[in-house]
Design a protein around this motif. Structure first.
Motif, PDB file in Angstrom:
ATOM      1  N   LEU A 238       0.829  -1.208   0.000  1.00 34.38           N
ATOM      2  CA  LEU A 238       0.000   0.000   0.000  1.00 34.38           C
ATOM      3  C   LEU A 238       0.862   1.255   0.000  1.00 34.38           C
ATOM      4  O   LEU A 238       1.753   1.417   0.827  1.00 34.38           O
ATOM      5  N   ALA A 239       0.574   2.171  -0.957  1.00 34.02           N
ATOM      6  CA  ALA A 239       1.324   3.418  -1.063  1.00 34.02           C
ATOM      7  C   ALA A 239       0.489   4.627  -0.659  1.00 34.02           C
ATOM      8  O   ALA A 239       1.047   5.667  -0.289  1.00 34.02           O
ATOM      9  N   TYR A 240      -0.846   4.519  -0.716  1.00 32.79           N
ATOM     10  CA  TYR A 240      -1.732   5.653  -0.416  1.00 32.79           C
ATOM     11  C   TYR A 240      -2.854   5.177   0.498  1.00 32.79           C
ATOM     12  O   TYR A 240      -3.524   4.186   0.218  1.00 32.79           O
ATOM     13  N   LEU A 241      -3.050   5.887   1.612  1.00 32.25           N
ATOM     14  CA  LEU A 241      -4.118   5.558   2.556  1.00 32.25           C
ATOM     15  C   LEU A 241      -4.863   6.817   2.958  1.00 32.25           C
ATOM     16  O   LEU A 241      -4.276   7.778   3.449  1.00 32.25           O
ATOM     17  N   LYS A 242      -6.177   6.821   2.727  1.00 33.63           N
ATOM     18  CA  LYS A 242      -7.062   7.865   3.242  1.00 33.63           C
ATOM     19  C   LYS A 242      -8.032   7.179   4.181  1.00 33.63           C
ATOM     20  O   LYS A 242      -8.796   6.289   3.775  1.00 33.63           O
ATOM     21  N   TYR A 243      -8.010   7.581   5.437  1.00 34.49           N
ATOM     22  CA  TYR A 243      -8.729   6.850   6.479  1.00 34.49           C
ATOM     23  C   TYR A 243      -9.504   7.846   7.332  1.00 34.49           C
ATOM     24  O   TYR A 243      -8.927   8.692   8.016  1.00 34.49           O
ATOM     25  N   SER A 244     -10.854   7.748   7.281  1.00 31.10           N
ATOM     26  CA  SER A 244     -11.711   8.658   8.033  1.00 31.10           C
ATOM     27  C   SER A 244     -12.716   7.834   8.822  1.00 31.10           C
ATOM     28  O   SER A 244     -13.472   7.040   8.249  1.00 31.10           O
ATOM     29  N   ILE A 249     -10.759  -0.290  18.814  1.00 31.24           N
ATOM     30  CA  ILE A 249     -10.217  -0.771  20.078  1.00 31.24           C
ATOM     31  C   ILE A 249      -8.752  -1.140  19.910  1.00 31.24           C
ATOM     32  O   ILE A 249      -7.917  -0.855  20.762  1.00 31.24           O
ATOM     33  N   GLU A 250      -8.430  -1.767  18.778  1.00 25.70           N
ATOM     34  CA  GLU A 250      -7.049  -2.147  18.536  1.00 25.70           C
ATOM     35  C   GLU A 250      -6.811  -2.330  17.042  1.00 25.70           C
ATOM     36  O   GLU A 250      -7.734  -2.503  16.258  1.00 25.70           O
ATOM     37  N   HIS A 251      -5.538  -2.270  16.680  1.00 24.35           N
ATOM     38  CA  HIS A 251      -5.076  -2.618  15.348  1.00 24.35           C
ATOM     39  C   HIS A 251      -4.020  -3.704  15.539  1.00 24.35           C
ATOM     40  O   HIS A 251      -2.826  -3.401  15.660  1.00 24.35           O
ATOM     41  N   PRO A 252      -4.421  -4.970  15.601  1.00 23.58           N
ATOM     42  CA  PRO A 252      -3.485  -6.039  15.954  1.00 23.58           C
ATOM     43  C   PRO A 252      -2.258  -6.106  15.059  1.00 23.58           C
ATOM     44  O   PRO A 252      -1.146  -6.307  15.532  1.00 23.58           O
ATOM     45  N   VAL A 253      -2.466  -5.952  13.754  1.00 23.99           N
ATOM     46  CA  VAL A 253      -1.350  -5.991  12.807  1.00 23.99           C
ATOM     47  C   VAL A 253      -1.464  -4.800  11.878  1.00 23.99           C
ATOM     48  O   VAL A 253      -2.534  -4.530  11.328  1.00 23.99           O
ATOM     49  N   VAL A 254      -0.375  -4.077  11.717  1.00 22.72           N
ATOM     50  CA  VAL A 254      -0.338  -2.955  10.788  1.00 22.72           C
ATOM     51  C   VAL A 254       0.911  -3.116   9.922  1.00 22.72           C
ATOM     52  O   VAL A 254       2.028  -2.880  10.373  1.00 22.72           O
ATOM     53  N   SER A 255       0.699  -3.547   8.694  1.00 20.68           N
ATOM     54  CA  SER A 255       1.797  -3.744   7.750  1.00 20.68           C
ATOM     55  C   SER A 255       1.670  -2.712   6.647  1.00 20.68           C
ATOM     56  O   SER A 255       0.925  -2.881   5.681  1.00 20.68           O
ATOM     57  N   LEU A 256       2.384  -1.599   6.823  1.00 21.63           N
ATOM     58  CA  LEU A 256       2.293  -0.461   5.894  1.00 21.63           C
ATOM     59  C   LEU A 256       3.687   0.016   5.491  1.00 21.63           C
ATOM     60  O   LEU A 256       3.919   1.213   5.325  1.00 21.63           O
ATOM     61  N   GLN A 257       4.606  -0.903   5.306  1.00 27.25           N
ATOM     62  CA  GLN A 257       5.989  -0.505   5.084  1.00 27.25           C
ATOM     63  C   GLN A 257       6.228   0.227   3.774  1.00 27.25           C
ATOM     64  O   GLN A 257       7.233   0.917   3.621  1.00 27.25           O
ATOM     65  N   SER A 258       5.310   0.120   2.815  1.00 33.07           N
ATOM     66  CA  SER A 258       5.472   0.816   1.531  1.00 33.07           C
ATOM     67  C   SER A 258       4.669   2.106   1.456  1.00 33.07           C
ATOM     68  O   SER A 258       4.659   2.770   0.415  1.00 33.07           O
ATOM     69  N   ASN A 287       7.281   5.089   7.656  1.00 28.11           N
ATOM     70  CA  ASN A 287       7.956   5.223   6.359  1.00 28.11           C
ATOM     71  C   ASN A 287       7.288   6.220   5.417  1.00 28.11           C
ATOM     72  O   ASN A 287       7.720   6.356   4.266  1.00 28.11           O
ATOM     73  N   ILE A 288       6.261   6.913   5.869  1.00 30.50           N
ATOM     74  CA  ILE A 288       5.532   7.811   4.970  1.00 30.50           C
ATOM     75  C   ILE A 288       6.358   9.027   4.575  1.00 30.50           C
ATOM     76  O   ILE A 288       7.263   9.455   5.286  1.00 30.50           O
ATOM     77  N   GLN A 289       6.009   9.590   3.423  1.00 27.03           N
ATOM     78  CA  GLN A 289       6.646  10.807   2.922  1.00 27.03           C
ATOM     79  C   GLN A 289       5.719  12.018   3.003  1.00 27.03           C
ATOM     80  O   GLN A 289       6.186  13.151   3.075  1.00 27.03           O
ATOM     81  N   VAL A 290       4.411  11.766   2.980  1.00 21.58           N
ATOM     82  CA  VAL A 290       3.408  12.837   3.057  1.00 21.58           C
ATOM     83  C   VAL A 290       2.386  12.444   4.119  1.00 21.58           C
ATOM     84  O   VAL A 290       1.794  11.364   4.055  1.00 21.58           O
ATOM     85  N   LEU A 291       2.181  13.333   5.100  1.00 23.65           N
ATOM     86  CA  LEU A 291       1.221  13.084   6.166  1.00 23.65           C
ATOM     87  C   LEU A 291       0.256  14.251   6.273  1.00 23.65           C
ATOM     88  O   LEU A 291       0.687  15.410   6.375  1.00 23.65           O
ATOM     89  N   GLU A 292      -1.040  13.946   6.259  1.00 21.50           N
ATOM     90  CA  GLU A 292      -2.066  14.980   6.404  1.00 21.50           C
ATOM     91  C   GLU A 292      -2.974  14.617   7.570  1.00 21.50           C
ATOM     92  O   GLU A 292      -3.640  13.582   7.543  1.00 21.50           O
ATOM     93  N   LEU A 293      -2.988  15.462   8.584  1.00 17.75           N
ATOM     94  CA  LEU A 293      -3.896  15.311   9.717  1.00 17.75           C
ATOM     95  C   LEU A 293      -5.052  16.277   9.487  1.00 17.75           C
ATOM     96  O   LEU A 293      -4.904  17.485   9.643  1.00 17.75           O
ATOM     97  N   SER A 294      -6.210  15.736   9.118  1.00 24.00           N
ATOM     98  CA  SER A 294      -7.282  16.544   8.547  1.00 24.00           C
ATOM     99  C   SER A 294      -8.229  17.162   9.553  1.00 24.00           C
ATOM    100  O   SER A 294      -9.189  17.829   9.161  1.00 24.00           O
ATOM    101  N   SER A 295      -8.012  16.942  10.858  1.00 23.95           N
ATOM    102  CA  SER A 295      -8.910  17.512  11.859  1.00 23.95           C
ATOM    103  C   SER A 295      -8.167  17.731  13.164  1.00 23.95           C
ATOM    104  O   SER A 295      -7.113  17.133  13.417  1.00 23.95           O
ATOM    105  N   ILE A 296      -8.733  18.593  14.012  1.00 32.01           N
ATOM    106  CA  ILE A 296      -8.157  18.838  15.333  1.00 32.01           C
ATOM    107  C   ILE A 296      -8.186  17.583  16.178  1.00 32.01           C
ATOM    108  O   ILE A 296      -7.253  17.284  16.925  1.00 32.01           O
ATOM    109  N   THR A 297      -9.269  16.804  16.074  1.00 33.50           N
ATOM    110  CA  THR A 297      -9.362  15.584  16.867  1.00 33.50           C
ATOM    111  C   THR A 297      -8.259  14.599  16.499  1.00 33.50           C
ATOM    112  O   THR A 297      -7.744  13.883  17.366  1.00 33.50           O
TER     113      THR A 297
END
Length: 444
Positions: A238-244, A249-258, A287-297
């Motif tokens: 995965l190279a692009y993630l938009k998550y809203s 409760i948990e994220h047991p495994v997070v494999s986002l090295q790309s 490992n990200i190159q671009v990070l956008e935090l889209s809200s105060i929360t």
């Protein structure tokens, strides 16, 4: 004779494929030669709104659309269809079989791009399982109808599917979303996945795909009672993630090295019980190159688990949303953890007054005694909402003095009193170039 009339049929059909099928059908009145050309385009698009009028009841719209679609498919015969779009907003249970017959016909012609939006639900879905979940040719699939996904057929296989969009598709709660993983497993070459959710959905699933490159997850159930249990991202490509949505409760495994680009808008729901832990998700962004935090929360959640924020060695562009009176406490922390950051974007107003317009300290207290590290490589600063108050000017001056490598400042300022803005900003004690763009107060 006009030039278009002299063109070969293949070129005319190609031109007509850029408009909806009912619009293309209007050309049939031009001459006998044009009577059926619109039916031989590789892109067929049918929408019920094209047949509706203020005086036309739903039954007449249904009958008109059915007759028109049947006519087009009868004329087109075995002509290959590359893209087929059917958007049906009228509830009418008796047309479900007809829609499935149409899709069976279309899929049999090797359709590569299928768009289906239908407001009716479960019965149609059961029929659709037999129609396209074993289609070998579909490359792009967009489904939008208020339906539940229950048990996938054992022969479900979409071997060519690269783009998938699910709009208002939900899994049955008693399966806890466990059909989600085999659904993705049926798409072995999937590259782009988008899911848009409304209302309740029991998120307890595993997003697993070795080929997925772009993913968008959006949930609009901000005022319902979604049960966000657990979600795993096993997506090493995965190279692009938009998550809203809400924090799980948990994220047991997070494999986002790309992962290269992450756009996050996450929040906590007061109606949820138990601890919510985004630690693994945040650590997986290293490992990200671009990070956008889209809200105060989102910023508040990051700050609440600040010990888990990794060093972003590759981060070059950071965008943070602000509001009136919002504190910049996360900014220094992210700058310290981003040694190669070159562009900083403040999306919103500078910290100069609260939401009631009362003047606060000119310089945010979290920055007043803080000096940005001399190792900070920020070269470009972008401010998206500058109003030109005295407090803002002081905040701007303080920031410019603390960024040692700054080369360019881009400011989107309100058009009111723009002469004074220009004068004040250009007098700031910095040797860098300042670009100004003016906008009206109502603009975002």
């Amino acid at each position: 004779m006009d030039r278009i009339s002299n063109l070969p049929d293949e070129i005319v059909c190609h031109i007509l494929s850029f408009v909806s099928t009912n619009e293309a059908a209007l050309t049939s009145v031009l001459s006998k030669r044009w009577r059926n050309l619109f039916a031989f385009t590789s892109n067929l698009c049918f929408e019920d709104k094209a047949f509706a009028t203020d005086e036309d009841p739903g039954t007449d719209v249904t009958r008109s659309l059915i007759e028109f679609v049947n006519r087009v498919l009868a004329v087109s015969g075995d002509f290959p269809i590359k893209k087929f779009t059917l958007k049906w907003r009228i509830k009418s249970a008796h047309v479900s079989d007809w829609i499935c017959n149409v899709l069976t016909h279309v899929i049999g012609h090797g359709v590569e791009d299928l768009v289906l939006h239908y407001i009716y639900s479960d019965y149609l879905y059961d029929q659709l399982l037999l129609s396209f979940f074993s289609c070998k040719t579909i490359v792009h699939l967009k489904l939008g109808f208020a339906s539940h996904m229950d048990i996938l057929p054992k022969n479900a296989s979409l071997p060519a599917l690269k783009t998938l969009l699910l709009d208002c598709i939900r899994f049955f709660p008693h399966h806890c979303g466990h059909e989600f993983e085999p659904f993705l497993s049926a798409c072995p070459v999937l590259e782009e996945f988008t899911i848009i959710c409304y209302g309740e959905w029991e998120w307890w699933c595993r997003v697993s795909s070795m080929t997925l490159q772009r993913m968008t997850i959006i949930n609009f159930a901000r005022f319902s009672r979604p049960r966000y249990c657990s979600i795993t991202f096993d997506t090493p490509s995965l190279a692009y993630l938009k998550y809203s949505g809400f924090v799980h409760i948990e994220h047991p495994v997070v494999s986002l090295q790309s992962l290269v680009v992450a756009k996050l808008d996450i929040s906590l729901s007061s109606r949820e019980h138990g601890e919510r832990d985004p630690t693994n998700l945040i650590e997986g962004l290293r490992n990200i190159q671009v990070l956008e935090l889209s809200s105060i929360t989102t910023s508040d959640i990051f700050y609440s688990v600040r010990e888990a924020i990794p060093v972003f060695e590759k981060l070059s562009r950071l965008s943070i949303a602000t509001e009136l009176g919002s504190c910049w406490k996360l900014v220094p922390l992210l700058l310290q953890n981003s040694p190669n950051l070159e562009t900083l974007v403040i999306k919103g107003p500078l910290h100069y007054c609260d939401k009631y317009g009362q003047q606060l300290e000119s310089v945010c207290e979290c920055l007043s005694g803080y000096s940005f590290p001399w190792s900070c490589h920020v070269k470009v600063l972008e401010i998206t909402e500058y109003r030109g108050t005295k407090g803002e000017l002081e905040q701007m001056k303080h920031i410019l003095e603390k960024l040692p490598c700054l080369e360019l400042v881009k400011v989107r300022a309100w058009a009111v009193a723009k002469f004074l803005f220009t004068k004040d900003l250009l007098m700031l004690p910095r040797a860098c170039k300042i670009q100004l763009k003016y906008c009206q107060p109502s603009e975002n």
